[in-house]
Design a protein around this motif. Structure first.
Motif, PDB file in Angstrom:
ATOM      1  N   GLY A  71      49.427  33.350  33.156  1.00  0.00           N
ATOM      2  CA  GLY A  71      49.896  34.041  34.356  1.00  0.00           C
ATOM      3  C   GLY A  71      51.210  33.533  34.894  1.00  0.00           C
ATOM      4  N   ASP A  72      51.851  32.623  34.171  1.00  0.00           N
ATOM      5  CA  ASP A  72      53.104  32.028  34.630  1.00  0.00           C
ATOM      6  C   ASP A  72      54.311  32.493  33.823  1.00  0.00           C
ATOM      7  OD1 ASP A  72      52.185  30.006  36.708  1.00  0.00           O
ATOM      8  OD2 ASP A  72      51.005  29.332  34.992  1.00  0.00           O
ATOM      9  N   LEU A  73      54.099  33.381  32.855  1.00  0.00           N
ATOM     10  CA  LEU A  73      55.163  33.728  31.928  1.00  0.00           C
ATOM     11  C   LEU A  73      55.672  35.153  32.090  1.00  0.00           C
ATOM     12  CD1 LEU A  73      53.704  32.002  28.736  1.00  0.00           C
ATOM     13  CD2 LEU A  73      55.593  31.208  30.168  1.00  0.00           C
ATOM     14  N   GLY A  74      55.347  35.792  33.208  1.00  0.00           N
ATOM     15  CA  GLY A  74      55.902  37.104  33.479  1.00  0.00           C
ATOM     16  C   GLY A  74      55.222  38.254  32.795  1.00  0.00           C
ATOM     17  N   ALA A  75      53.983  38.057  32.373  1.00  0.00           N
ATOM     18  CA  ALA A  75      53.221  39.130  31.734  1.00  0.00           C
ATOM     19  C   ALA A  75      51.894  39.296  32.459  1.00  0.00           C
ATOM     20  CB  ALA A  75      52.984  38.826  30.267  1.00  0.00           C
ATOM     21  N   ASP A  76      51.393  40.508  32.481  1.00  0.00           N
ATOM     22  CA  ASP A  76      50.143  40.793  33.175  1.00  0.00           C
ATOM     23  C   ASP A  76      48.989  40.073  32.489  1.00  0.00           C
ATOM     24  OD1 ASP A  76      48.168  41.886  34.742  1.00  0.00           O
ATOM     25  OD2 ASP A  76      48.104  43.787  33.643  1.00  0.00           O
ATOM     26  N   ASP A  77      48.220  39.293  33.276  1.00  0.00           N
ATOM     27  CA  ASP A  77      47.063  38.596  32.683  1.00  0.00           C
ATOM     28  C   ASP A  77      45.770  39.106  33.292  1.00  0.00           C
ATOM     29  OD1 ASP A  77      47.370  37.465  35.192  1.00  0.00           O
ATOM     30  OD2 ASP A  77      46.636  35.503  34.560  1.00  0.00           O
ATOM     31  N   GLY A  78      45.780  40.365  33.718  1.00  0.00           N
ATOM     32  CA  GLY A  78      44.585  40.946  34.320  1.00  0.00           C
ATOM     33  C   GLY A  78      44.603  40.793  35.832  1.00  0.00           C
ATOM     34  N   THR A  79      43.859  41.655  36.486  1.00  0.00           N
ATOM     35  CA  THR A  79      43.826  41.619  37.953  1.00  0.00           C
ATOM     36  C   THR A  79      42.466  41.120  38.372  1.00  0.00           C
ATOM     37  OG1 THR A  79      43.160  43.942  38.003  1.00  0.00           O
ATOM     38  CG2 THR A  79      45.504  43.469  38.187  1.00  0.00           C
ATOM     39  N   GLY A  80      42.289  39.804  38.290  1.00  0.00           N
ATOM     40  CA  GLY A  80      40.967  39.242  38.492  1.00  0.00           C
ATOM     41  C   GLY A  80      40.729  38.718  39.890  1.00  0.00           C
ATOM     42  N   CYS A  81      39.530  39.027  40.414  1.00  0.00           N
ATOM     43  CA  CYS A  81      38.935  38.375  41.582  1.00  0.00           C
ATOM     44  C   CYS A  81      39.236  39.082  42.912  1.00  0.00           C
ATOM     45  CB  CYS A  81      39.314  36.912  41.674  1.00  0.00           C
ATOM     46  SG  CYS A  81      39.019  36.036  40.114  1.00  0.00           S
ATOM     47  N   THR A  82      38.263  38.943  43.802  1.00  0.00           N
ATOM     48  CA  THR A  82      38.339  39.439  45.172  1.00  0.00           C
ATOM     49  C   THR A  82      37.831  38.341  46.086  1.00  0.00           C
ATOM     50  OG1 THR A  82      37.871  41.717  44.456  1.00  0.00           O
ATOM     51  CG2 THR A  82      37.558  41.204  46.793  1.00  0.00           C
ATOM     52  N   ASP A  83      38.505  38.130  47.200  1.00  0.00           N
ATOM     53  CA  ASP A  83      38.041  37.188  48.210  1.00  0.00           C
ATOM     54  C   ASP A  83      37.817  37.909  49.528  1.00  0.00           C
ATOM     55  OD1 ASP A  83      38.055  34.124  47.492  1.00  0.00           O
ATOM     56  OD2 ASP A  83      39.671  35.042  46.339  1.00  0.00           O
ATOM     57  N   LEU A  84      36.660  37.650  50.123  1.00  0.00           N
ATOM     58  CA  LEU A  84      36.318  38.160  51.448  1.00  0.00           C
ATOM     59  C   LEU A  84      35.917  36.988  52.317  1.00  0.00           C
ATOM     60  CD1 LEU A  84      34.048  41.259  50.598  1.00  0.00           C
ATOM     61  CD2 LEU A  84      36.396  41.317  51.473  1.00  0.00           C
ATOM     62  N   ALA A  85      36.329  37.013  53.576  1.00  0.00           N
ATOM     63  CA  ALA A  85      35.955  35.938  54.487  1.00  0.00           C
ATOM     64  C   ALA A  85      35.737  36.514  55.877  1.00  0.00           C
ATOM     65  CB  ALA A  85      37.031  34.861  54.524  1.00  0.00           C
ATOM     66  N   TRP A  86      34.916  35.809  56.642  1.00  0.00           N
ATOM     67  CA  TRP A  86      34.675  36.179  58.031  1.00  0.00           C
ATOM     68  C   TRP A  86      34.848  34.925  58.880  1.00  0.00           C
ATOM     69  CZ3 TRP A  86      33.969  40.618  60.686  1.00  0.00           C
ATOM     70  CH2 TRP A  86      33.539  40.514  62.014  1.00  0.00           C
ATOM     71  N   ALA A  87      35.768  34.997  59.836  1.00  0.00           N
ATOM     72  CA  ALA A  87      35.974  33.888  60.760  1.00  0.00           C
ATOM     73  C   ALA A  87      35.269  34.224  62.069  1.00  0.00           C
ATOM     74  CB  ALA A  87      37.463  33.661  61.005  1.00  0.00           C
ATOM     75  N   GLY A  88      34.285  33.420  62.411  1.00  0.00           N
ATOM     76  CA  GLY A  88      33.521  33.710  63.623  1.00  0.00           C
ATOM     77  C   GLY A  88      32.283  32.851  63.681  1.00  0.00           C
ATOM     78  N   ALA A  89      31.188  33.472  64.029  1.00  0.00           N
ATOM     79  CA  ALA A  89      29.917  32.738  64.128  1.00  0.00           C
ATOM     80  C   ALA A  89      28.845  33.525  63.383  1.00  0.00           C
ATOM     81  CB  ALA A  89      29.525  32.535  65.586  1.00  0.00           C
ATOM     82  N   PRO A  90      28.478  33.133  62.153  1.00  0.00           N
ATOM     83  CA  PRO A  90      29.052  31.997  61.425  1.00  0.00           C
ATOM     84  C   PRO A  90      30.338  32.391  60.707  1.00  0.00           C
ATOM     85  CG  PRO A  90      27.373  33.025  60.086  1.00  0.00           C
ATOM     86  CD  PRO A  90      27.394  33.787  61.384  1.00  0.00           C
ATOM     87  N   SER A  91      31.103  31.384  60.285  1.00  0.00           N
ATOM     88  CA  SER A  91      32.261  31.633  59.436  1.00  0.00           C
ATOM     89  C   SER A  91      31.802  31.611  57.982  1.00  0.00           C
ATOM     90  CB  SER A  91      33.342  30.579  59.668  1.00  0.00           C
ATOM     91  OG  SER A  91      33.977  30.788  60.914  1.00  0.00           O
ATOM     92  N   LEU A  92      32.312  32.560  57.201  1.00  0.00           N
ATOM     93  CA  LEU A  92      31.858  32.761  55.825  1.00  0.00           C
ATOM     94  C   LEU A  92      33.058  32.901  54.901  1.00  0.00           C
ATOM     95  CD1 LEU A  92      29.403  35.630  56.780  1.00  0.00           C
ATOM     96  CD2 LEU A  92      28.707  33.270  56.297  1.00  0.00           C
ATOM     97  N   LEU A  93      32.899  32.437  53.678  1.00  0.00           N
ATOM     98  CA  LEU A  93      33.960  32.590  52.692  1.00  0.00           C
ATOM     99  C   LEU A  93      33.319  33.001  51.375  1.00  0.00           C
ATOM    100  CD1 LEU A  93      36.990  30.206  52.357  1.00  0.00           C
ATOM    101  CD2 LEU A  93      35.971  31.270  50.354  1.00  0.00           C
TER     102      LEU A  93
END
Length: 362
Positions: A99-121
């Protein structure tokens, strides 16, 4: 001194725990996982990637040099891993720099988080179908350093998926394809160095200080702290956003850094649209697990090359982790127990196969 590798099975999850001096530990891990490392190398999309380096040999060697000079410990780890597995070092280096050489290496992963009570990642780890059943939890207990637990693809530096540390740090990483890579250290090397931080502020400082050839987006938190921090990194550019309350999400394109730096695939934009329309009246870990295992969960179908291999959700208030392996039952454990390799606390016993590593004097 002797390094050890111990393999455990927690329900449907493989868990490998490695202890010892840095180079001895990684050499032992390479020897233990040699067959899986070869499988991963053979199964990488667009492998061999040597053609990419061949198109830009000056850039490739500049990235390698910066990685070695600025992150000598991580470079030594990859060197020892290759030696233990009996595979050419350049094969592992190229894989880690995909992923450092200027070529597509796939579009991997999703991150969701909630800041509050409770906080979740939460984090969805997306990868090629060839990796299904090979990825596993890996805990590194390197002498003199904080314990680190990650989802590991054999052959890669243990830094490019999600991270839990004995300092209570938690984060997930999304790959971002940059248009023009910088002659800086590889992004896996930067991420590995950040794992030694003792606090969230220190981890962010590390990401600000070290440049990265490719692009990563980090969604970060710390057990016991309600805030969620998102860091986008590419080249010398860094964007930091603190989310004090509500929903935060990230897929595989930048949201804070200039859009001219990266390429946004239709697939990443489609998951972003799903995330942007999520609502939560009373969010908890169960809600976040459901959100990650439904609308943004991937199955390598309908033209999509990748699948979701695991889902991790951490309740930052309680420090509790829920890990859902693809096709398996959820594992629930404390983040600090996984990072510390506390097998008895996670499994209720000391069971597990012990595999001694090679000796190293020092």
């Amino acid at each position: 001194m002797v390094a050890t590798v111990r393999e455990h099975r927690i329900g449907d999850v493989r868990w490998t725990v490695v202890r010892g001096p840095r180079e001895a530990a990684f050499r032992a891990l390479g020897s233990y996982a040699a067959a899986d490392i070869r499988t991963v190398l053979a199964g990488l999309p667009s492998w061999p990637v040597s053609a990419r380096a061949g198109r830009s040999p000056v850039l490739f060697r500049a990235i390698e040099s910066a990685s070695q000079v600025e992150h000598p410990d991580a470079y030594a780890e990859l060197t020892a891993l290759a030696a233990g597995a009996g595979v050419p070092f350049d094969d592992l280096l190229l894989a880690n720099l995909r992923g450092d050489l200027g070529a597509d290496d796939g579009t991997g992963c999703t991150d969701l988080a909630w800041a509050g009570a409770p906080s979740l990642l939460g984090h969805n780890e997306d990868g090629a179908p060839a990796f299904d059943g090979i990825g596993r939890l890996l805990t590194l207990l390197i002498d003199g350093e904080p314990g680190v637990c990650v989802w590991w693809y054999p052959g890669f530096l243990p830094s490019n998926t999600f991270t839990l540390t004995t300092h209570g740090l938690v984060w997930g990483i999304d790959s971002v394809s940059v248009v023009t890579p910088s002659p800086c250290a590889g992004r896996h090397f930067v991420a590995r160095t950040a794992q030694r931080a003792s606090s969230l502020a220190e981890a962010v400082s590390v990401l600000r200080r070290f440049s990265s050839a490719g692009g990563f987006a980090y969604t970060m938190g710390q057990v016991g702290s309600p805030a969620v921090t998102v860091v986008e990194k590419a080249g010398h550019e860094t964007a930091v956003l603190t989310v004090a309350s509500g929903l935060s999400w990230h897929t595989n394109h930048f949201r804070q850094l200039p859009p001219t730096l990266d390429t946004a695939s239709e697939e990443s934009l489609a998951r972003a649209e799903v995330c942007a329309h999520l609502t939560a009246t009373s969010p908890d870990a169960r809600w976040l697990v459901s959100a990650l295992t439904t609308g943004v969960h991937r199955n390598a179908a309908d033209g999509d090359d990748l699948m979701t291999l695991s889902t991790l959700v951490t309740d930052l208030d309680a420090g509790e982790v829920t890990l859902v392996p693809r096709g398996g039952a959820p594992l629930r454990a404390h983040a600090l127990d996984l990072a510390a390799g506390n097998v008895a606390a996670v499994t209720g016993s000391e069971s597990g196969q012990s595999v001694p590593g090679p000796s190293r004097h020092g």
